[in-house]
Design a protein around this motif. Structure first.
Motif, PDB file in Angstrom:
ATOM      1  N   ALA A  76      -2.071   9.982  -3.702  1.00  0.00           N
ATOM      2  CA  ALA A  76      -2.976  10.808  -2.805  1.00  0.00           C
ATOM      3  C   ALA A  76      -4.440  10.713  -3.413  1.00  0.00           C
ATOM      4  O   ALA A  76      -5.388  10.383  -2.793  1.00  0.00           O
ATOM      5  N   TYR A 108      -6.960  15.996   2.976  1.00  0.00           N
ATOM      6  CA  TYR A 108      -5.622  16.157   1.697  1.00  0.00           C
ATOM      7  C   TYR A 108      -6.113  17.263   0.813  1.00  0.00           C
ATOM      8  O   TYR A 108      -5.148  18.372   0.307  1.00  0.00           O
ATOM      9  N   ARG A 110      -4.122  20.804  -0.020  1.00  0.00           N
ATOM     10  CA  ARG A 110      -3.584  21.112  -1.036  1.00  0.00           C
ATOM     11  C   ARG A 110      -3.891  22.215  -1.913  1.00  0.00           C
ATOM     12  O   ARG A 110      -2.835  22.919  -2.595  1.00  0.00           O
ATOM     13  N   LEU A 155      -2.893  10.271   9.152  1.00  0.00           N
ATOM     14  CA  LEU A 155      -2.056  10.352   8.109  1.00  0.00           C
ATOM     15  C   LEU A 155      -0.932   9.383   8.452  1.00  0.00           C
ATOM     16  O   LEU A 155      -0.348   8.689   7.673  1.00  0.00           O
ATOM     17  N   TRP A 203       1.638  17.180   6.660  1.00  0.00           N
ATOM     18  CA  TRP A 203       0.585  18.053   6.446  1.00  0.00           C
ATOM     19  C   TRP A 203       1.243  19.380   5.738  1.00  0.00           C
ATOM     20  O   TRP A 203       0.792  19.957   4.868  1.00  0.00           O
TER      21      TRP A 203
END
Length: 316
Positions: free
Chosen positions: A149, A161, A165, A238, A253
């Protein structure tokens, strides 16, 4: 639309529910002390609750309370016993433990609301009934998935993303985050689902990414049309990438929420500190940290064994 019918002002009164049933075309005597009537009163009271329920929570409660209504709708509310609740939860849990837990949560919330000063119930029939053991939960993204990713995602999907994260927020909050939510080096945003207000630090990795983003009003994540992303729209984005890149198979997610917790745990922060930063309950933090803690514990044992072996070799 049909003719408007004025209802009594107090949704907690029996008269209100008599009027509701009559407006629905139900004639004859209307029970006001049944499980169905109690569910109706509870749902009508949501706007006035001291702690507001998120729309997602309301929908989950509605679905769960439908199961309760089907099981005991015409039962007198005061007649409901813990043994009844236990039997229903065990029946559901035999094949769908997650559904059973959701039904128990919704029923318990309603019964606690109905007890006390409202005096709709004299006791809580869910008392003593316990949840089914939960599974491992949403799996964190693997190191390989994180690396893929980081190297390949672009545009708004990359923004989503890195936000997920490094903040550990739910997708319903990621789509709302923007520059105006920054407070002294962190994000201060009231969570949509729980109403919690964590202070989420902006880590250096995220700060570097954000330095390239344009500063403008509104959320960070915008569609090509200029409109903000919805949670459903971000899921579709996604899903498309996962179809084209099998490396991300199984990545969701919510898994990034687990990655954020694990990263903080590995950096030595306590469950309380992580809870403050991510806006997650301490039991949930510990649940997501389980893998990291086990691995760290196992590695500590391995290191200790190597040191002992080396020490014995030196003594000889």
């Amino acid at each position: 639309m049909g003719e408007r019918i004025k209802l009594p002002n107090d949704p907690h009164s029996p008269e209100f529910w008599v009027a509701v049933r009559q407006a629905q075309g139900i004639v004859g005597p209307v029970a006001t002390d049944t499980i169905s009537a109690l569910i109706d009163a509870y749902e009508a009271a949501w706007p006035g609750l001291p702690r507001k329920l998120a729309d997602s929570t309301k929908e989950k409660y509605r679905q769960s309370l439908r199961v309760v209504r089907e099981a005991w709708g015409n039962l007198q509310a005061e007649s409901l016993r813990p043994s009844h609740v236990q039997a229903l939860i065990e029946t559901l849990g035999a094949t769908k433990p997650g559904t059973a837990n959701n039904v128990l949560d919704a029923l318990r919330a309603m019964c606690r609301w109905a007890c006390g000063p409202r005096e709709f119930l004299s006791r809580d029939p869910t008392q003593g009934v316990t949840h089914f053991e939960q599974g491992e939960g949403h799996k964190p993204w693997t190191p390989e998935q994180l690396a893929f990713a980081s190297d390949n995602l672009t545009g708004m999907l990359r923004r989503a993303y890195v936000l997920g994260r490094y903040t550990g927020q739910r997708i319903s909050d990621l789509v709302r985050l923007g520059w105006t939510d920054i407070d002294d080096g962190g994000f201060n945003l009231r969570q949509k689902k729980t109403g919690a207000r964590p202070w989420c630090p902006i880590f250096s990795e995220l700060e570097v990414e954000m330095s390239t983003w344009e500063k403008r009003p509104g959320p960070f994540l915008l569609q090509e049309t200029g409109k903000p992303f919805t949670t459903n729209g971000l899921w579709k984005k996604l899903d498309k990438v996962r179809e084209d890149h099998p490396q991300l198979a199984g990545a969701v997610w919510h898994g990034l929420r687990a990655n954020a917790v694990i990263r903080l745990r590995q950096d030595g922060y306590t469950s309380m500190q992580i809870s403050d930063a991510v806006g997650m309950s301490i039991p949930m933090v510990e649940r997501y940290s389980r893998y990291a803690d086990r691995k760290a514990g196992g590695q500590a044992i391995l290191l200790s064994m190597k040191e002992r072996k080396q020490d014995k070799t030196v003594k000889r």
